[in-house]
Design an enzyme around this catalytic site. Sequence first.
Site, PDB file in Angstrom:
ATOM      1  N   GLN A 129      -7.641   2.939  -2.339  1.00  0.00           N
ATOM      2  CA  GLN A 129      -6.826   4.042  -2.860  1.00  0.00           C
ATOM      3  C   GLN A 129      -7.359   4.476  -4.223  1.00  0.00           C
ATOM      4  OE1 GLN A 129      -3.949   5.557  -1.311  1.00  0.00           O
ATOM      5  NE2 GLN A 129      -4.484   7.010  -2.910  1.00  0.00           N
ATOM      6  N   ASP A 216       4.319   6.297  -7.230  1.00  0.00           N
ATOM      7  CA  ASP A 216       4.256   5.628  -5.925  1.00  0.00           C
ATOM      8  C   ASP A 216       5.688   5.206  -5.597  1.00  0.00           C
ATOM      9  OD1 ASP A 216       3.510   4.172  -3.647  1.00  0.00           O
ATOM     10  OD2 ASP A 216       2.664   2.482  -4.766  1.00  0.00           O
ATOM     11  N   CYS A 256      -0.061   8.153  -3.900  1.00  0.00           N
ATOM     12  CA  CYS A 256      -0.898   7.599  -2.818  1.00  0.00           C
ATOM     13  C   CYS A 256      -0.340   7.949  -1.450  1.00  0.00           C
ATOM     14  CB  CYS A 256      -1.025   6.089  -2.983  1.00  0.00           C
ATOM     15  SG  CYS A 256       0.565   5.245  -2.998  1.00  0.00           S
ATOM     16  N   ARG A 284      -9.486   9.732   0.777  1.00  0.00           N
ATOM     17  CA  ARG A 284      -9.558   8.363   1.291  1.00  0.00           C
ATOM     18  C   ARG A 284     -10.708   8.247   2.299  1.00  0.00           C
ATOM     19  NH1 ARG A 284      -5.197   5.059   1.272  1.00  0.00           N
ATOM     20  NH2 ARG A 284      -6.778   3.587   1.965  1.00  0.00           N
TER      21      ARG A 284
HETATM   22  N1  NVA Z   1       2.847   0.369  -3.201  1.00  0.00           N
HETATM   23  C1  NVA Z   1       2.939   0.792  -1.822  1.00  0.00           C
HETATM   24  C2  NVA Z   1       1.717   1.551  -1.423  1.00  0.00           C
HETATM   25  C3  NVA Z   1       1.716   2.087  -0.015  1.00  0.00           C
HETATM   26  C4  NVA Z   1       0.447   2.775   0.342  1.00  0.00           C
HETATM   27  C5  NVA Z   1       3.169  -0.409  -0.924  1.00  0.00           C
HETATM   28  O1  NVA Z   1       2.541  -1.442  -1.137  1.00  0.00           O
HETATM   29  O2  NVA Z   1       3.985  -0.293  -0.003  1.00  0.00           O
HETATM   30  N1   CP Z   2      -1.824   5.468   0.755  1.00  0.00           N
HETATM   31  C1   CP Z   2      -1.847   4.654   1.821  1.00  0.00           C
HETATM   32  O1   CP Z   2      -2.464   3.586   1.814  1.00  0.00           O
HETATM   33  O2   CP Z   2      -1.170   5.130   2.899  1.00  0.00           O
HETATM   34  P1   CP Z   2      -0.849   4.351   4.246  1.00  0.00           P
HETATM   35  O3   CP Z   2       0.156   3.281   3.925  1.00  0.00           O
HETATM   36  O4   CP Z   2      -0.316   5.379   5.185  1.00  0.00           O
HETATM   37  O5   CP Z   2      -2.119   3.725   4.750  1.00  0.00           O
END
Ligand code: NVA
Ligand code: CP
Length: 298
Positions: A129, A216, A256, A284
């Site tokens: 990311q 996020d 993200c 990505r």
């Molecule tokens: N911080 C989030 C990012 C998801 C892409 C998680 O770990 O769920």
């Molecule tokens: N940003 C990201 O990693 O998205 P996903 O959880 O959809 O893979």
Amino acid sequence: MSLLTIKEMDHALMKEVVDLAQSLKKEGNRKREDLKGKVLISLYEKPSTRTRLSFETAIENVGGHCIVMDFKTSQISRGETMADTARVLSRYCDVISARLFKHTDLEEIAKYATVPVINALTDVEHPCQALADMQTILEHGKQNGKLVYIGDAANNVANSLMLIAARYGMHVVLCGPDGYHPSAEYLEEVQKTGAKVEVTSDPAYAVKDADVIYTDVWVSMGDEAEKQKRLEDLKAYQVNDELLAQAKSDAIVLHCLPAHRGEEISDSIMDGKYAAVWDQAENRMWAQEALMIKLLSK
Ligand code: NVA
Ligand code: CP
């Protein structure tokens, strides 16, 4: 060579990957042969949309092939160890990506795999990311500016982002309430870069004259048991029009994704002029193409 964290990633390699990602995107050729015949096995213990699809399209774009393995339908679910799984997978493929809960499991896979292993998100970092994030920041010409991460500034995305942005020399501000600030380990690491780094609990101060505002989700995968507490603790940290009024008028907003609209970010920002999140999601794919080309050539 593997990529487990931005923290351990060689600085020169990091810049080579971001540069290559930019040129691959500019060229736009999705029928390359750099990794012709190479196989990626992509492991998932947690859900994913972008990571899974961008890895699959990325390896296809450079002539390779992807096999996805979900933990639930594999023998891992019945107790086969990470070490044995890594040994076996290495006999079938040229590179492994893995999205896991525990970073120590990823380290175990990397220890026993005989092919490069890529972190596709763990509880500690989300390095793929961050590579795409930096590509997006460069694409929008914001690499000399001020980047503010607002919300859960102790999570995996924040860890990778603060390090990559600081290594590029950006002014980095981490903003969240007490209990959501970066760990001492990551703060120490980010301070080593020599970049200007600040930690604050004041969103208005944080975003003043910002060039890049990043947020996020407040409840990361694995944090569900704390959901109510987190929503309460973080509610003053939403990225919305009022907050953006403090930033530069040409600032960009990154996320993200997936976004929880109405929690960490408002609809108006997601759908408005500041959002660069769709470019970021696209990147990505280019960043992971570049990463796999570089890792497989080392
Ligand atoms: N911080 C989030 C990012 C998801 C892409 C998680 O770990 O769920
Ligand atoms: N940003 C990201 O990693 O998205 P996903 O959880 O959809 O893979």
